[in-house]
Design a protein around this motif. Structure first.
Motif, PDB file in Angstrom:
ATOM      1  N   TYR A 160       0.850  -1.190   0.000  1.00  0.00           N
ATOM      2  CA  TYR A 160       0.000   0.000   0.000  1.00  0.00           C
ATOM      3  C   TYR A 160       0.888   1.245   0.000  1.00  0.00           C
ATOM      4  CZ  TYR A 160      -3.698   3.283   1.279  1.00  0.00           C
ATOM      5  OH  TYR A 160      -4.587   4.325   1.295  1.00  0.00           O
ATOM      6  N   LYS A 161       0.904   1.955  -1.116  1.00  0.00           N
ATOM      7  CA  LYS A 161       1.746   3.144  -1.286  1.00  0.00           C
ATOM      8  C   LYS A 161       3.204   2.837  -0.962  1.00  0.00           C
ATOM      9  CE  LYS A 161      -2.033   6.390  -0.362  1.00  0.00           C
ATOM     10  NZ  LYS A 161      -2.511   7.533   0.447  1.00  0.00           N
ATOM     11  N   ASN A 162       3.633   1.654  -1.380  1.00  0.00           N
ATOM     12  CA  ASN A 162       5.009   1.219  -1.127  1.00  0.00           C
ATOM     13  C   ASN A 162       5.551   0.578  -2.398  1.00  0.00           C
ATOM     14  OD1 ASN A 162       7.442   0.397   0.160  1.00  0.00           O
ATOM     15  ND2 ASN A 162       6.517  -1.592   0.662  1.00  0.00           N
ATOM     16  N   ARG A 163       6.261   1.341  -3.195  1.00  0.00           N
ATOM     17  CA  ARG A 163       6.735   0.889  -4.505  1.00  0.00           C
ATOM     18  C   ARG A 163       7.837  -0.151  -4.349  1.00  0.00           C
ATOM     19  NH1 ARG A 163       7.344   3.121  -9.839  1.00  0.00           N
ATOM     20  NH2 ARG A 163       7.387   1.240 -11.140  1.00  0.00           N
TER      21      ARG A 163
END
Length: 251
Positions: free
Chosen positions: A143-146
């Protein structure tokens, strides 16, 4: 000449009979009565649906790790059990079910821990679920962590990226429903039929009957060792990932 005419006549008669027989077969294979294509036996087995289907094998009931063992030494699993969930204890090592399976429907819920924003990519909420102990469906706080496509949550690790990213925010629960078909090997060690997996992540299809290329290696290409039934394994990657409501239906 007479014999020739006789042979031709017999052939003509034979062709006529063959044609009639073909017409007859055509009639039989296309019945006009609806009950000719109805199959009543054996009766379809009844399964009562619900939170846990009536024919499911409960692998974790929120209270005990009795169905699990340490991969490190084969002893009791040393993860923490509290509040209806099991949580990775860093350094305790991977754990596996004592029971082995082939083809199945697996339900498992997982939760990424609340971790500092300084942790990124593969260092955040990392774990994994291994089919037959060797084919990993990735667990990660995506989650929002590339991170790399084929290493985020819902991927077949280092092989197939998920169709979409359906990961819940950090600290919330994620649900995987996994349909797995094991590989079939030939007598000489080749692959007759590869393994396939479908993954539904939080109600969204992220792997659709995806071919598994072999073992999910961290470094190097997939391997295809001959094997039979295998366990469900969960990974200790150093993050305090939690799991709950784990059940399986053999197919």
């Amino acid at each position: 000449m007479k014999n020739t005419k006789t042979i031709i006549a017999l052939l003509t008669i034979g062709i006529g009979f063959a044609s009639q027989a073909q017409d007859h077969r055509h009639v039989v294979s296309n019945p006009t009565k609806p009950d000719a294509t109805e199959f009543w036996d054996p009766e379809v087995r009844v399964v009562t649906p619900g939170t846990i289907p009536s024919d499911a094998i409960v692998l974790f009931d929120g209270k005990s790790l009795a169905n699990w063992e340490s991969i490190k030494d084969g002893g009791p699993a040393q993860w923490k059990v509290e509040d209806g969930k099991m949580t990775v204890v860093r350094g305790a090592g991977h754990i596996s079910t004592k029971q082995k399976f082939t083809n199945y429907q697996l339900h498992i819920e997982w939760q990424s821990p609340i971790e500092p924003e300084t942790l990124k990519s593969q260092g955040k909420g990392n774990s994994g679920i291994f089919m037959q102990g060797m084919y990993e469906v990735q667990v990660l706080n995506s989650y929002k962590n590339r991170t790399y496509r084929n290493g985020q949550a819902g991927s077949i690790y280092k092989q197939s990226a998920p169709l979409v990213n359906a990961t819940s925010p950090m600290g919330e629960w994620n649900i995987y429903d996994i349909i797995y078909t094991a590989p079939v090997f030939t007598v000489n060690g080749g692959i007759e039929t590869p393994a396939y997996v479908t993954v539904i992540h939080n109600g969204v299809v992220v792997q659709n009957h995806t071919k598994i290329q072999g073992t999910t290696e961290y470094i190097g290409q997939p391997l295809n060792p001959v094997h039979g039934p295998g366990p469900i394994s969960l990974q200790d990657h150093g993050n305090a990932v939690s799991f709950r409501n784990i059940w399986l239906r053999e197919m």
